[in-house]
Design an enzyme around this catalytic site. Structure first.
Site, mmCIF file in Angstrom:
data_model
loop_
_atom_site.group_PDB
_atom_site.id
_atom_site.type_symbol
_atom_site.label_atom_id
_atom_site.label_comp_id
_atom_site.label_asym_id
_atom_site.label_seq_id
_atom_site.Cartn_x
_atom_site.Cartn_y
_atom_site.Cartn_z
ATOM 1 N N ASP A 299 15.049 13.432 28.203
ATOM 2 C CA ASP A 299 14.992 14.483 27.193
ATOM 3 C C ASP A 299 16.413 14.894 26.868
ATOM 4 O O ASP A 299 17.308 14.745 27.697
ATOM 5 C CB ASP A 299 14.222 15.708 27.708
ATOM 6 N N CYS B 285 16.148 2.003 9.273
ATOM 7 C CA CYS B 285 15.272 3.035 9.852
ATOM 8 C C CYS B 285 13.993 3.168 9.022
ATOM 9 O O CYS B 285 14.032 3.124 7.795
ATOM 10 C CB CYS B 285 16.021 4.362 9.905
ATOM 11 N N CYS C 99 11.953 5.901 9.191
ATOM 12 C CA CYS C 99 11.501 7.296 9.222
ATOM 13 C C CYS C 99 11.195 7.832 7.821
ATOM 14 O O CYS C 99 11.583 7.238 6.817
ATOM 15 C CB CYS C 99 12.524 8.192 9.930
ATOM 16 N N CYS D 98 14.441 8.396 5.714
ATOM 17 C CA CYS D 98 15.103 7.183 5.213
ATOM 18 C C CYS D 98 14.267 6.444 4.173
ATOM 19 O O CYS D 98 14.816 5.726 3.347
ATOM 20 C CB CYS D 98 15.456 6.258 6.371
ATOM 21 N N ASP E 261 10.980 22.486 31.684
ATOM 22 C CA ASP E 261 11.936 22.490 32.789
ATOM 23 C C ASP E 261 11.890 23.863 33.446
ATOM 24 O O ASP E 261 11.373 24.828 32.893
ATOM 25 C CB ASP E 261 13.329 22.027 32.381
ATOM 26 N N HIS F 214 15.091 12.208 11.058
ATOM 27 C CA HIS F 214 15.775 10.918 11.208
ATOM 28 C C HIS F 214 16.332 10.727 12.620
ATOM 29 O O HIS F 214 16.105 9.687 13.253
ATOM 30 C CB HIS F 214 16.909 10.759 10.186
HETATM 31 ZN ZN LIG Z 1 15.694 7.498 9.351
#
Ligand SMILES: [Zn+2]
Length: 413
Positions: free
Chosen positions: A303, A341, A343, A346, A95, A372
């Site tokens: 963003d 989730c 990820c 997780c 930016d 996460h």
């Molecule tokens: Zn997660």
């Protein structure tokens, strides 16, 4: 100079302004709609770039103001550009620095979106605080928040800094106002932003021709106009059709002061006017409920620092709403942060472990919680993209918000 930047729309939703497409950059494609995680100072705090790629981030956004002050844009140029410098091979955004120099100037570091009814007078922004920035028609003079030294950003300087930093997508230097400013001031700032947009295009053209060995960098114009329909539409009309030095904007950013309750209106006013074939980025918006509003009103990329910033304070997004892992009710909770989730965090750690590392102020707490949260938001926008392709965006939105908003109300600490 080969212009290796393009935007292809693959699918347009028949019930809304939403679309699915691909932004092609010299460092690879971005499938849109997409959430772009923020690495303000050329790092997503506490997380390795490889982990950002693993969690599905397609691009990262850094901040020209911060990198100009430290380490200096020339260092990034010498390193081969932002991506090379921070070991991120994919697309990057910067930016313009306008938001930072001006928001520091008025003493608000983080929150520009607030209730329009709270303040009315321009002088409120000066307050009792020593102003760190002064704006005039030529540019902005500001004091470094690091060492108090004086600096000056003009549209030309912002373009020079962003060319040196070398991101694939840059933003024009704009005057970012707040909802504290009066309507006459918003009009003045918008005229200034328009004049600066022309200067950005001219300087961008000059630098592009001068730096022929560098990959093409795309320039997005920034649409201001606060909460006023006529001003937003005027900005979209003027900047959407602007051409200077034979150059027009490659895409657009929607920025500036806005009341969250007005987000959908503002974005739809603007996106119904902006050229359909160019990408639109909604600046600084990233809360789950706001992303749905942005997508259905025609924004392609987003963003926001929120996902990583709140992660470091133990706050996590889940399908059950947002809650804080440091809360004692998680002490013996051996389930994942969010059992839906996928990820790294997780699939390898429990809420009880996260609770423990946050309580112990262990560094890994920030890393795991950031992975996460970034995954949650990146994946949510990916799911919106898929739902648009499958023709069931409205159902997916109702399903998500029904669960998320309902449980958030119950679970918020
Ligand atoms: Zn997660």
């Amino acid at each position: 100079m080969l212009v290796s930047f393009s935007f292809d729309i693959k699918h347009a939703d028949s019930n809304s302004l939403a679309r699915v497409g691909t932004i092609n950059t010299p460092h690879g494609p971005i499938q849109t709609p997409a959430f772009i995680p923020v690495g303000t100072k050329a790092t997503v705090k506490s997380v390795l770039p490889e982990a950002m790629a693993d969690l599905g981030a397609q691009a990262l956004l850094s901040n020209a103001y911060h990198l100009y002050l430290q380490p200096g844009a020339d260092i990034l140029d010498e390193a081969g550009g932002l991506g090379e410098f921070m070991n991120w091979p994919g697309p990057t955004f910067t930016d313009s620095g306008g938001f930072q120099v001006l928001s520091l100037g008025v003493g608000f570091k983080k929150v520009l979106a607030m209730d329009a009814q709270t303040f009315r007078r321009d002088d409120v922004i000066a307050g009792n605080k020593d102003r760190l920035a002064h704006v005039d028609d030529e540019g902005v003079t500001f004091k470094s928040h690091l060492d108090g030294t004086m600096h000056r950003f003009t549209p030309e300087v912002s373009m020079q800094v962003q060319h040196q930093i070398g991101a694939d997508i840059m933003f024009a230097f704009d005057e970012c106002t707040t909802l504290h400013n009066t309507r006459p001031y918003q009009e003045l700032a918008m005229d200034r932003t328009y004049a600066w947009a022309i200067r950005c295009l001219d300087e961008h053209k000059r630098l592009t021709e001068e730096r022929t060995t560098k990959p093409y960098q795309a320039l997005f114009g920034v649409i201001q106009g606060a909460q006023y329909e006529d001003l937003r539409k005027k900005a979209a009309t003027d900047l959407g059709s602007l051409e200077s030095s034979g150059q027009s904007f490659d895409g657009f950013g929607i920025g500036g002061a806005l009341d969250k309750g007005q987000l959908g209106n503002i974005v739809s006013w603007v996106n119904q006017i902006l050229p359909e074939d160019k990408p639109r980025h909604l600046l600084g918006i990233g809360a789950p409920e706001d992303l749905f509003v942005g997508v259905e009103n025609g924004c392609d990329t987003f963003d926001c620092v929120l996902a990583s910033r709140i992660a470091r304070t133990s706050a996590v997004y889940t399908m059950e709403g947002r809650f804080n892992l440091s809360n004692s009710r998680f002490k013996r909770d051996f389930t994942p942060i969010d059992d839906e989730c996928d990820c790294y965090t997780c699939t390898h750690y429990t809420r009880a472990y996260m609770h423990h590392v946050f309580r112990g102020k262990e560094i890994i707490s920030a890393t795991l919680a950031t992975i996460h949260n970034e995954r949650f938001i990146v994946r949510l926008v990916d799911q919106m993209r898929q739902a648009l392709l499958d023709g069931n965006f409205a159902d997916m939105k109702a399903d998500f918000l029904g669960r998320y908003a309902h449980r958030s109300g119950q679970d918020r600490d």
